[in-house]
Design an enzyme around this catalytic site. Structure first.
Site, PDB file in Angstrom:
ATOM      1  CB  CYS A   2      -0.948   0.093   1.182  1.00  0.00           C
ATOM      2  SG  CYS A   2      -2.091  -1.259   1.342  1.00  0.00           S
ATOM      3  NE  ARG A  27       4.767   1.454   0.001  1.00  0.00           N
ATOM      4  CZ  ARG A  27       5.744   1.259   0.851  1.00  0.00           C
ATOM      5  NH1 ARG A  27       6.970   1.562   0.532  1.00  0.00           N
ATOM      6  NH2 ARG A  27       5.510   0.758   2.041  1.00  0.00           N
ATOM      7  CD1 TRP A  73      -0.576  -6.109  -3.144  1.00  0.00           C
ATOM      8  CD2 TRP A  73      -0.911  -6.783  -1.049  1.00  0.00           C
ATOM      9  NE1 TRP A  73      -0.259  -7.441  -3.071  1.00  0.00           N
ATOM     10  CE2 TRP A  73      -0.459  -7.883  -1.808  1.00  0.00           C
ATOM     11  CE3 TRP A  73      -1.197  -6.981   0.300  1.00  0.00           C
ATOM     12  CZ2 TRP A  73      -0.275  -9.145  -1.261  1.00  0.00           C
ATOM     13  CZ3 TRP A  73      -1.017  -8.239   0.863  1.00  0.00           C
ATOM     14  CH2 TRP A  73      -0.551  -9.307   0.077  1.00  0.00           C
ATOM     15  CG  ASN A  99       0.231   1.884   3.784  1.00  0.00           C
ATOM     16  OD1 ASN A  99      -0.800   2.086   3.173  1.00  0.00           O
ATOM     17  ND2 ASN A  99       1.401   2.357   3.404  1.00  0.00           N
ATOM     18  N   GLY A 100      -1.142  -1.527   6.483  1.00  0.00           N
ATOM     19  CA  GLY A 100      -0.944  -2.453   7.607  1.00  0.00           C
ATOM     20  C   GLY A 100      -2.224  -3.206   7.922  1.00  0.00           C
ATOM     21  CD  GLU A 485      16.011 -13.918  -8.005  1.00  0.00           C
ATOM     22  OE1 GLU A 485      15.431 -14.476  -7.057  1.00  0.00           O
ATOM     23  OE2 GLU A 485      15.692 -12.797  -8.412  1.00  0.00           O
ATOM     24  CE  LYS A 489      12.784 -11.835 -10.084  1.00  0.00           C
ATOM     25  NZ  LYS A 489      13.336 -11.564  -8.884  1.00  0.00           N
ATOM     26  CD  GLU A 492       9.111 -12.275  -8.250  1.00  0.00           C
ATOM     27  OE1 GLU A 492       9.038 -11.780  -7.124  1.00  0.00           O
ATOM     28  OE2 GLU A 492      10.107 -12.102  -8.993  1.00  0.00           O
ATOM     29  CG  HIS A 508      16.186 -37.704  -5.556  1.00  0.00           C
ATOM     30  ND1 HIS A 508      16.329 -39.051  -5.297  1.00  0.00           N
ATOM     31  CD2 HIS A 508      17.434 -37.178  -5.557  1.00  0.00           C
ATOM     32  CE1 HIS A 508      17.617 -39.322  -5.121  1.00  0.00           C
ATOM     33  NE2 HIS A 508      18.308 -38.206  -5.281  1.00  0.00           N
ATOM     34  CE  LYS A 607      11.098  -3.485  -5.480  1.00  0.00           C
ATOM     35  NZ  LYS A 607      11.721  -4.647  -6.142  1.00  0.00           N
TER      36      LYS A 607
HETATM   37  C1  G6P Z   1       8.316  -9.166  -2.139  1.00  0.00           C
HETATM   38  C2  G6P Z   1       8.931  -8.649  -3.428  1.00  0.00           C
HETATM   39  C3  G6P Z   1      10.181  -9.459  -3.767  1.00  0.00           C
HETATM   40  C4  G6P Z   1      11.156  -9.424  -2.605  1.00  0.00           C
HETATM   41  C5  G6P Z   1      10.506  -9.882  -1.298  1.00  0.00           C
HETATM   42  C6  G6P Z   1      11.398  -9.587  -0.109  1.00  0.00           C
HETATM   43  O1  G6P Z   1       7.815 -10.436  -2.344  1.00  0.00           O
HETATM   44  O2  G6P Z   1       7.994  -8.715  -4.485  1.00  0.00           O
HETATM   45  O3  G6P Z   1      10.794  -8.923  -4.917  1.00  0.00           O
HETATM   46  O4  G6P Z   1      12.247 -10.242  -2.889  1.00  0.00           O
HETATM   47  O5  G6P Z   1       9.279  -9.170  -1.086  1.00  0.00           O
HETATM   48  O6  G6P Z   1      11.511  -8.199   0.014  1.00  0.00           O
HETATM   49  P1  G6P Z   1      12.717  -7.434   0.662  1.00  0.00           P
HETATM   50  O7  G6P Z   1      12.371  -5.979   0.459  1.00  0.00           O
HETATM   51  O8  G6P Z   1      12.736  -7.814   2.115  1.00  0.00           O
HETATM   52  O9  G6P Z   1      13.957  -7.818  -0.024  1.00  0.00           O
END
Ligand code: G6P
Length: 612
Positions: A2, A27, A73, A99-100, A485, A489, A492, A508, A607
């Site tokens: 948010c 956000r 969000w 927010n929260g 990773e 990606k 996501e 396995h 984010k």
């Molecule tokens: C969210 C973001 C990711 C990030 C993760 C951890 O899921 O979309 O891109 O890796 O949070 O966030 P941080 O800010 O703690 O690295």
């Protein structure tokens, strides 16, 4: 998670708020709204993106010099017009953005319902503003005091801002577990959930601390107190961030811009720390804790998402180079599983945003058990950076694309330097070997630059596989976290199911999935377990799987076996993640674009995850 942006001053508020919302949209982006104060409080809100809100308010009279705005969000209640923020109080004299999560909202709501209040939305936020108004009326106190009293009854996390019809030119803000920053301009104030919407107007900011409430009144000095009624002196800091860092600068998406920024962001992350002439690594931020690290019983790395993958690379680095045992934990699991911690443990918390709720909670837990906490954060002034005893910033610059790219390589760079600094102090590497690695780090930005030039192959592969339903990513050793990773990606931003696995574990389970339609990305660079990975490729080919391989320049063996190959420059084994990740970021980017996905704002993600 948010976004909040707020203005009070002499300019028109709505253009500032709308521009701020666009900067904050990364956000959260399922609904957005603004409340403007001009004699009355008027709320405009809309499901969807900020652009939908823009259409909704077009042609309306938006005359006002005070306003609050929010991009959401969803946590409580589906994303729709009613649940979007701001929320009115019952009398419609107050409006709030939040927010929260208010965890005890249900019991608070029941009490208010018993007292005759009728709620419009399903949100916890509406409960809070009703409660504040109820206190204001029953206890005959001003808004500042009513907010303070109300927050003492609240369990949960919040960053809130409230405006009132009866106190024009006043904003009340408060935070607990979710960031809030106040911009102090000339005859104007701004409030936001991070500094990005403020930076173009003022560089002077005050970060609210946990459980602080701010009284912001036009042409008056800022007043801050804690919810326990203790006066605080506002500490005004100067921001270092530039506006250009928040713009796309000609790139189609923030994610692409951030991928291309990596030569610079990696260099910035080792600049001033790696000194080739003197042959030293100097991590200024953690020098004081170096002895603690050297004597550590073990290092525990806690993080979430992409940062957790960087943590896995860190595990290999610390064990390999400095011979210190490491455990890597998901912060969300660690915080609830009664971990064994002592004063001899050092916890390294990795976070791009510095605001991830689970990571923050895990830090607090570790701190309460006496462990030393070091932060590896990207956002200066963030909650995690401040909660840690010490740390090292990543200097990647603001990352706006929701899928993390440059933050990952910056985190890996910083962890490499930390491991090297410890190795040097411990004498676990010969000085020749130490210098070889140092020299190689120095050449990584150039090699990343070169790796970025593989676009043509990546685009061809993306074109070919953009419609498949599953992808598998395999790697071993330092390339195992790279595989994880790469898969993250892809899922996501393109919504294709992708799994990362240690290559040898394939037999396995995942091997059962392999058929002639299944693309398998191997990170098969020429060091470490190369020969073993070649065998794994053979196993895939024997089952007619399609092999896409990331290989070292000049490779012969894998090239003969693989269907598609992307070359990256030769480097030290422990530095391969810094190069091998780049084509994987680009592959997911191009596939997502070809599938028509919203790359910078993928569905359901945010984010900065400030709720657990
Ligand atoms: C969210 C973001 C990711 C990030 C993760 C951890 O899921 O979309 O891109 O890796 O949070 O966030 P941080 O800010 O703690 O690295």
């Amino acid at each position: 998670m948010c976004g909040i942006v707020v203005y009070v001053g002499s300019k028109q508020a709505s253009p500032i708020l709308m521009k701020g919302l666009k900067r904050l949209e990364y956000r959260g982006y399922d609904s957005a709204g603004i409340a403007l104060l001009n004699k009355n409080v008027r709320v405009f809100k809309s499901k969807g993106k900020v652009a939908d809100l823009e259409k909704h308010i077009a042609g309306q009279n938006l005359e006002a010099t005070v306003g609050i705005a929010h991009t959401r969000w969803a946590t409580h209640g589906e994303p729709n017009n009613i649940n979007a923020h701001p929320h009115y109080s019952q009398s419609k004299e107050l409006a709030i953005i939040h927010n929260g999560i208010i965890e005890n909202y249900d019991s608070l709501k029941k009490e208010l319902v018993n007292r005759g209040y009728v709620f419009e939305s399903d949100t916890d936020t509406e409960v809070l503003i009703y409660l504040i108004e109820d206190i204001q009326k029953n206890e005959q106190v001003d808004l500042f005091e009513a907010v303070r009293i109300a927050l003492n009854q609240v369990i949960g996390a919040y960053a809130i801002v409230i405006i009132s019809k009866n106190e024009p030119n006043v904003l009340i803000g408060a935070r607990k577990g979710s960031p809030l920053v106040i911009g102090v301009g000339e005859g104007e104030y701004y409030i936001a959930s991070d500094a990005s919407p403020i930076i173009e107007y003022t560089k002077h900011v005050v970060y609210l601390e946990e459980e602080e409430v701010a009284f912001v009144k036009l042409n008056h000095p800022l007043k801050i107190k804690t919810i326990k009624n203790q006066e605080k002196t506002p500490y005004i800091e100067k921001l270092e961030m530039n506006l250009s860092e928040l713009e796309k600068e000609g790139f189609e998406h923030f994610m692409l811009k951030e991928i291309y920024e990596q030569p610079r962001s990696i260099r910035d992350s080792f600049r001033g720390r790696l000194n080739l002439e003197q042959g030293i690594v100097n991590m200024g931020g953690i020098n004081e804790y170096e002895q603690k690290l050297l004597n550590a019983r073990r290092i525990i790395i806690i993080a979430c998402g992409t940062s957790w993958h960087a943590g896995l690379v860190g595990e290999y680095l610390f064990e390999d180079l400095a011979r210190i045992p490491v455990e890597v934990e998901y912060a969300s699991e660690f915080r609830y599983r009664n971990p064994i911690l002592t004063e001899d443990d050092v916890v390294i918390a990795i976070s791009q945003s510095g605001e991830t709720a689970d990571t923050l909670a895990a830090i607090e837990l570790a701190k309460s058990k006496g462990a030393t906490i070091l932060g590896v954060c990207n956002v200066v002034g963030s909650s995690i950076a401040r909660a840690a005893h010490a740390g090292a910033f990543t200097h990647a610059g603001p990352e706006i694309g929701v899928a993390s790219t440059k933050a990952f390589t910056a985190q890996v760079t910083v962890l490499t330097l930390m491991a090297l600094a410890l190795a040097q102090r411990k004498g676990t590497l010969t000085s020749t070997r130490f210098m070889e690695i140092l020299t190689e780090i120095n050449s990584i930005p150039e090699k990343v630059e070169k790796t970025l030039k593989t676009s043509q192959q990546v685009i061809e592969i993306a074109e070919k596989f953009k419609d498949v339903r599953n992808f598998l990513y395999l790697g071993r050793g330092y390339n195992f976290p790279v595989a994880l990773e790469g898969a993250l990606k892809l899922k996501e931003i393109s919504y294709i199911h992708a799994e990362g696995y240690p290559a040898a574990e394939m037999k396995h389970g995942p091997i059962a999935l392999i058929d002639a339609d299944m693309p398998i990305v191997f990170i098969a660079t020429n060091k470490g377990t190369y020969v073993k990975v070649v065998s794994n490729i053979l196993e895939v080919k024997a089952r007619k799987g399609i092999v896409i391989a990331i290989v070292t320049e000049g490779d012969i063996q894998v090239k003969e076996l693989a269907d598609y190959v992307i070359e990256i420059p030769e480097t030290e084994e422990m530095l391969v993640p810094l190069l091998a990740t780049i084509p994987l970021q680009k592959l997911s980017y191009h596939i997502a674009v070809m599938r028509g996905c919203n790359v910078d704002q993928p569905r359901n993600l945010a984010k900065s995850v400030t709720v657990e």
